[in-house]
Design a protein around this motif. Structure first.
Motif, PDB file in Angstrom:
ATOM      1  N   ARG A  20       0.834  -1.205   0.000  1.00 15.09           N
ATOM      2  CA  ARG A  20       0.000   0.000   0.000  1.00 15.09           C
ATOM      3  C   ARG A  20       0.871   1.259   0.000  1.00 15.09           C
ATOM      4  O   ARG A  20       0.587   2.223  -0.720  1.00 15.09           O
ATOM      5  N   GLN A  42       2.536   2.007  -3.509  1.00 12.77           N
ATOM      6  CA  GLN A  42       1.714   2.103  -4.714  1.00 12.77           C
ATOM      7  C   GLN A  42       1.759   3.527  -5.243  1.00 12.77           C
ATOM      8  O   GLN A  42       1.649   4.491  -4.481  1.00 12.77           O
ATOM      9  N   GLY A  64      -1.623   3.573  -9.861  1.00 11.11           N
ATOM     10  CA  GLY A  64      -2.022   2.226  -9.490  1.00 11.11           C
ATOM     11  C   GLY A  64      -0.922   1.192  -9.555  1.00 11.11           C
ATOM     12  O   GLY A  64      -1.093   0.069  -9.086  1.00 11.11           O
ATOM     13  N   THR A  65       0.228   1.526 -10.157  1.00  9.14           N
ATOM     14  CA  THR A  65       1.359   0.609 -10.226  1.00  9.14           C
ATOM     15  C   THR A  65       2.093   0.594  -8.884  1.00  9.14           C
ATOM     16  O   THR A  65       1.763   1.346  -7.971  1.00  9.14           O
ATOM     17  N   PHE A  66       3.112  -0.259  -8.793  1.00  2.95           N
ATOM     18  CA  PHE A  66       3.842  -0.415  -7.539  1.00  2.95           C
ATOM     19  C   PHE A  66       5.335  -0.211  -7.760  1.00  2.95           C
ATOM     20  O   PHE A  66       5.884  -0.621  -8.776  1.00  2.95           O
ATOM     21  N   LEU A 113       3.317  -5.122 -11.427  1.00  3.60           N
ATOM     22  CA  LEU A 113       1.947  -4.639 -11.284  1.00  3.60           C
ATOM     23  C   LEU A 113       0.997  -5.782 -10.955  1.00  3.60           C
ATOM     24  O   LEU A 113       0.220  -5.716 -10.000  1.00  3.60           O
ATOM     25  N   ALA A 143      -1.155  -7.018  -7.408  1.00  6.68           N
ATOM     26  CA  ALA A 143      -2.610  -6.905  -7.551  1.00  6.68           C
ATOM     27  C   ALA A 143      -3.288  -8.220  -7.189  1.00  6.68           C
ATOM     28  O   ALA A 143      -4.289  -8.237  -6.454  1.00  6.68           O
ATOM     29  N   PRO A 154      -6.545   0.662  -2.730  1.00  4.21           N
ATOM     30  CA  PRO A 154      -5.375   0.281  -3.526  1.00  4.21           C
ATOM     31  C   PRO A 154      -5.680  -0.772  -4.588  1.00  4.21           C
ATOM     32  O   PRO A 154      -5.102  -0.741  -5.682  1.00  4.21           O
ATOM     33  N   ILE A 155      -6.610  -1.686  -4.297  1.00  4.78           N
ATOM     34  CA  ILE A 155      -6.975  -2.687  -5.304  1.00  4.78           C
ATOM     35  C   ILE A 155      -7.664  -2.016  -6.483  1.00  4.78           C
ATOM     36  O   ILE A 155      -7.390  -2.336  -7.650  1.00  4.78           O
ATOM     37  N   ALA A 173      -5.044  -0.579  -8.600  1.00  7.88           N
ATOM     38  CA  ALA A 173      -4.252  -1.602  -9.281  1.00  7.88           C
ATOM     39  C   ALA A 173      -5.023  -2.237 -10.427  1.00  7.88           C
ATOM     40  O   ALA A 173      -4.471  -2.474 -11.510  1.00  7.88           O
ATOM     41  N   VAL A 221      -3.986  -2.369 -14.347  1.00  9.37           N
ATOM     42  CA  VAL A 221      -3.893  -3.611 -15.120  1.00  9.37           C
ATOM     43  C   VAL A 221      -4.686  -3.486 -16.412  1.00  9.37           C
ATOM     44  O   VAL A 221      -4.213  -3.835 -17.500  1.00  9.37           O
TER      45      VAL A 221
END
Length: 212
Positions: free
Chosen positions: A76, A79, A83-85, A99, A103, A121-122, A125, A129
């Motif tokens: 979290r 991120q 939405g990417t990490f 990514l 997710a 966060p989901i 993500a 995607v």
């Protein structure tokens, strides 16, 4: 689905009960809650952390719950706004793994009902995607990273994460159908979209329970 180079743990893990491999995996968690891949460098920490979360959470052992929660908090915190990490941007399939694997991990945790804080966060993500899959050129074959991306959408769809762009899952499944990849034959042979989604999720489940 294939996992990226630099698995976070090696060897086959027993399907039930505590194992030396799982204990070693939990013990290798870094103080900040993340895992570092054996290969690939710090840029792949989001993917490595997502893989570790999937394996520990799949065990069903309460002893690993603190490690899983620390890892979820790390994802979290790392991120990005899109939405990417992760702060780094690895090229090629690694970007998809960074990514899609987090997710999938967060979706699996959210599915338990014990992590309501993961909704936002989901949502970011899943949007990332979909955007990545929409931007990918059509071509022969399905890269391993794309299978993870499709798996993330299949899981999101199973949890009713649908919106105006939910056609991304159908497009991803069509690419799998046309790939001719023997490893994905069960997905291509499934007769309906729902059956294809379930076939893909079975492959995903087998991947993170056995191969990590």
């Amino acid at each position: 689905p294939a996992v990226p180079a630099g698995n976070v743990a090696a060897g086959t893990v027993a399907a039930t009960g505590r194992s030396t491999a799982l204990d070693a995996l939990a013990a290798s968690q870094r103080p900040d809650g993340s895992w570092a891949p054996e290969r690939g460098g710090e840029a792949l920490a989001p993917a490595a952390t997502g893989l570790a979360v999937l394996r520990l959470a799949a065990s069903g052992e309460e002893a690993y719950e603190p490690a899983v929660r620390r890892a979820a908090a790390w994802l979290r915190a790392h991120q990005n706004a899109d939405g990417t990490f992760g702060a780094a941007a690895p090229a090629g399939p690694s970007a998809a793994h960074n990514l899609a694997i987090p997710a999938v991990a967060l979706l699996r945790l959210y599915e338990t009902g014990a992590y309501p804080e993961l909704f936002t966060p989901i949502d970011g993500a899943v949007g990332a995607v979909r955007a990545r899959l929409a931007a990918e050129p059509r071509g022969a074959g399905v890269p391993p990273g794309d299978v993870w991306l499709a798996s993330a959408l299949a899981l999101a769809d199973a949890l009713d994460w649908t919106d105006a762009h939910s056609g991304a899952l159908r497009r991803a499944l069509l690419r799998i159908d046309g790939s001719g990849d023997a490893r994905l034959a069960s997905v291509a042979a499934a007769p309906t979209l729902a059956a294809k989604r379930e076939a893909l999720l079975r492959l995903l489940h087998a991947a993170y329970r056995v191969q990590l």
